[in-house]
Design an enzyme around this catalytic site. Structure first.
Site: not given
Ligand code: FAD
Ligand code: UDP
Length: 399
Positions: A180, A184, A259, A290, A313, A361, A363
């Site tokens: 991911r 560069r 996780r 971070r 975090e 996973y 995005d």
């Molecule tokens: P979710 O957004 O998780 O929605 C699922 C919903 O289902 C939730 O609201 C939950 O409450 C509900 N639900 C679950 N079980 C039940 C139940 N039993 N009854 C009723 N409701 C329920 N993507 C990016 O593009 N850029 C980023 O920088 C990025 N950063 C992230 C950082 C973190 C820490 C995490 C965890 C994810 C990140 N993502 C990022 C990914 C992004 O969160 C997901 O792509 C997005 O949330 C997917 O949407 P979803 O609808 O599939 O799931």
């Molecule tokens: N990673 C790392 N060092 C960094 C940033 C990322 O080792 O400074 C690794 C780590 O294993 C991470 C993966 O690269 O899970 C993907 O990074 P990303 O930024 O996509 O993770 P996220 O923001 O989704 O937690």
């Protein structure tokens, strides 16, 4: 509540991007009525953002969410509901008290080895450092990282951070996690490589307000699907389910590994804490991975308070009561998921979607793209095509 469900065409579990896209498409394109069941007290899933109560700074409640995509259809679609700022994400990484740019680029390499390097010089050096992987195909995250950047950079920037983030030895993690991150051989320090990138001008919550603003869509907040599952199933409606797939089947084959992240909030009595939106901490001795400072994600906003808010975090394995954030995906998880997938594919009225429903996973742009594809390929034909041409339900196809 059940009357509402009885009257609708589609039941959607979860109001994240996956569920919201399905509700919006069903309503706008087919005039179908949906009920969204959402366990939390707000719509928007993990992408939800809101103003911090003490500073007014827009914070992402479930971790930093940066929008980026190269998929023009997804970009055009989401732009119907929001404008985007021209924010471009950049990340720094601290290792042994020195600060570097991340992902690894020519500046990181030059800083780390203490010498200005040209692309051919850096390539030649990395070639030497990855010699131990010559002729071998990588079979885990560590081997993949060494084959990309060599051992010294891996040990500084990847090993400790990955150990903290996954609490799993990088030799036991799939190589896909590390691919991911780009590597560069130029001085481009942007985190993402996508064509389109930015943050929603009015925050994420407004996107969901606009997507779900229709008399065809009802959102039931604070409602757990499992409190109603049997009754809803008895009504025979089409269900688009974006909750955890293992829970749907009552953990019959066990619990899939996730996780979670704990966010430690700190209110700071000065305008700027760290001068950047995200700083990673690569050393294993620093307990957090971070620090996020959301103020820097909206430089166009004039936040007036002389305060800022930061989030450290801490990553750990999710227990039964924790928010599942990142699928771990060990070989045992994959075998278990295949068993759930077989059950899911046999469901005639349920489509499993989103990151929890497909144990992937995703995005945001991928979740949106997959939901748009599911609507076109599976849901639309179900309501418009003769039954012989319908595609079966089950697990959502990849976008
Ligand atoms: P979710 O957004 O998780 O929605 C699922 C919903 O289902 C939730 O609201 C939950 O409450 C509900 N639900 C679950 N079980 C039940 C139940 N039993 N009854 C009723 N409701 C329920 N993507 C990016 O593009 N850029 C980023 O920088 C990025 N950063 C992230 C950082 C973190 C820490 C995490 C965890 C994810 C990140 N993502 C990022 C990914 C992004 O969160 C997901 O792509 C997005 O949330 C997917 O949407 P979803 O609808 O599939 O799931
Ligand atoms: N990673 C790392 N060092 C960094 C940033 C990322 O080792 O400074 C690794 C780590 O294993 C991470 C993966 O690269 O899970 C993907 O990074 P990303 O930024 O996509 O993770 P996220 O923001 O989704 O937690």
């Amino acid at each position: 509540m059940l009357d509402l469900i009885e009257d609708c065409d589609v039941v959607i579990v979860g109001s994240g991007f996956s569920g919201a896209v399905i509700a919006e498409r069903c309503s706008s394109e087919l005039g179908l009525r949906s009920v969204i069941i959402e366990r939390r007290s707000h719509a928007g899933g993990n992408s939800y953002s809101e103003p911090d109560p003490d500073t007014g700074i827009e914070v992402h409640r479930y971790g930093a969410h940066l929008f980026h995509t190269s998929n023009r259809d997804v970009w055009n679609y989401i732009n119907r509901f929001t404008g985007f700022t021209d924010y471009k994400h950049r990340v720094l990484s601290v290792y042994r008290d020195k600060i570097y740019t991340m992902p690894i680029n020519l500046l990181t390499i030059s800083q780390f080895f203490g010498k200005h390097m040209t692309p051919p010089e850096a390539r030649a050096l990395i070639e030497e450092h990855r010699a131990e992987m010559a002729g071998k195909s990588p079979s885990n995250l560590e081997e993949k990282a060494i084959s990309l950047i060599g051992r010294p950079l891996y040990e500084a920037f990847i090993r400790g951070y990955t150990m903290k983030q996954w609490q799993t030895d990088p030799r036991d993690l799939p190589e896909g996690i590390i691919t991911r991150l780009p590597v560069r051989m130029n001085f481009d320090t942007r985190y993402f490589e996508d064509t389109y990138e930015g943050l929603p001008v009015d925050g994420y919550a407004k996107i969901f307000d606009r997507m779900l603003d229709s008399t065809n869509i009802r959102v039931l907040l604070d409602t757990d699907f499992f409190a109603l599952k049997e009754k809803i199933e008895g009504l025979g409606k089409l269900i688009f389910y974006t909750g955890p797939v293992d829970r749907f089947f009552d953990y019959r084959f066990g619990q899939l590994g996730w996780r979670t992240v704990d966010f430690e909030r700190d209110l700071i009595n000065r305008k700027d804490f760290q001068g950047a939106p995200v700083i990673n901490y690569a050393d294993e001795t620093v307990p957090f991975t971070r620090i996020l400072e959301f103020r820097h994600m909206h430089p166009e906003r004039k936040y007036t308070e002389d305060k800022t808010v930061i989030f450290r975090e801490y990553s750990r394995a999710a227990g039964a009561m924790d928010e599942p954030y990142y699928p771990i995906g060990t070989p045992a998880d994959k075998d278990m998921y295949d068993q759930y997938r077989t059950l899911a594919d046999a469901e005639s009225n349920v489509i499993f979607g989103g990151r929890l429903g497909t144990y992937r996973y995703l995005d945001m742009h991928q979740a949106i793209g997959a939901a748009l594809a599911t609507f076109e390929r599976t849901i639309k034909p179900r309501f418009t095509a003769p039954s012989s041409e319908r595609i079966p339900t089950g697990m959502q196809p990849a976008a």
